[in-house]
Write an enzyme that holds these catalytic residues in place. Sequence first.
Site, PDB file in Angstrom:
ATOM      1  CG  ASP A 165      -2.386   0.677   1.253  1.00  0.00           C
ATOM      2  OD1 ASP A 165      -2.654   1.460   0.030  1.00  0.00           O
ATOM      3  OD2 ASP A 165      -2.889   1.102   2.856  1.00  0.00           O
ATOM      4  N   GLY A 193       0.179   5.494  -4.709  1.00  0.00           N
ATOM      5  CA  GLY A 193      -0.683   6.736  -4.544  1.00  0.00           C
ATOM      6  C   GLY A 193       0.088   7.726  -4.225  1.00  0.00           C
ATOM      7  NE  ARG A 194      -1.642   6.459   0.908  1.00  0.00           N
ATOM      8  CZ  ARG A 194      -1.652   5.641   2.162  1.00  0.00           C
ATOM      9  NH1 ARG A 194      -1.111   6.292   4.160  1.00  0.00           N
ATOM     10  NH2 ARG A 194      -1.467   4.861   1.971  1.00  0.00           N
ATOM     11  CG  HIS A 242       0.031   1.879  -8.971  1.00  0.00           C
ATOM     12  ND1 HIS A 242      -0.098   1.223  -8.098  1.00  0.00           N
ATOM     13  CD2 HIS A 242      -1.263   2.679  -9.589  1.00  0.00           C
ATOM     14  CE1 HIS A 242      -0.982   2.115  -7.026  1.00  0.00           C
ATOM     15  NE2 HIS A 242      -2.315   2.641  -8.375  1.00  0.00           N
ATOM     16  CG  LEU A 271       9.393 -17.931  -3.131  1.00  0.00           C
ATOM     17  CD1 LEU A 271       9.046 -17.257  -1.831  1.00  0.00           C
ATOM     18  CD2 LEU A 271      10.180 -16.235  -3.998  1.00  0.00           C
TER      19      LEU A 271
END
Length: 261
Positions: free
Chosen positions: A40, A43-44, A57, A151
């Site tokens: 998260d 955008g900020r 992004h 992985l």
Amino acid sequence: MALQRLPSLPTEELASLEDAELLARVKALPVPRHVAVIMDGNGRWAVQRGLNRVAGHREGVKAARAVVRAAHEVGIRFLTLYAFSSENWSRPSFEVSTLMSLLERSIDQELPELQAKNVRLKIIGRAQGVPRSVREGIARAEAATAGNTGLTLCMAFNYGGRDELVDACRALACQVQAGEIRPEEIDEARVEQALYTQGVPDPDLLIRTSGEMRVSNFLLWQIAYTELVVTPTLWPDFGPRDLHLAIAEYQRRERRFGGVS
Ligand code: FPP
């Protein structure tokens, strides 16, 4: 369930360690088998720099690449990244189409390295609604890496925890309707078999960046006993050291699974 008390340093002392010493400590203790991440703050990160949100992004993809490499290096077996939620469709259409094409391009570009590092790619989420070219790219990459044994990289794409539970309920109802199982035979194991994450163990550690204290419809069934680490760092600034710090924090935790120590 065996209870484990891990020897460790307090959080502030971990944060003051040099990178190499932190990594050595992390590797000296058992690392979480499955780490899930809510990436998260893209955008900020962009807005703080006067950029368009999609620039965040694009930077976020670079951070994701570095974290996949770091997870591989430290011996994590399963890494789940929340790349696009079922709620993200409500964003401006340019942002949605950028996220779609970022996934499509990233998969193409990263495939050779995934193969070289023996990484298996698994996408969790609803295919419905995802553009055909993205779906085809995903299917190709999943098939190409299906035999890899290192992985497992789970990308949650068009994923919603409630959608996943609804889909599982429908699948189980169909099995009952077809006479394959009786309702009373539905137990936790059968529900797990019906989830998108079938075959993937529950996350040991869930990291959320950007300081928000929410689970945002992510892996609702699977995180019942997962340890949560929330960091104020915005996702594009999250790097291998931040992953190591989160793991070190996890290694300090006492997991009781509802029991007592
Ligand atoms: C949340 O930041 C992030 C997302 C909705 C998408 C995460 C996607 C990436 C990191 C890029 C895609 C990765 C791959 C490998 C395809 P936000 O936009 O909600 O940030 P904000 O809360 O600051 O607005």
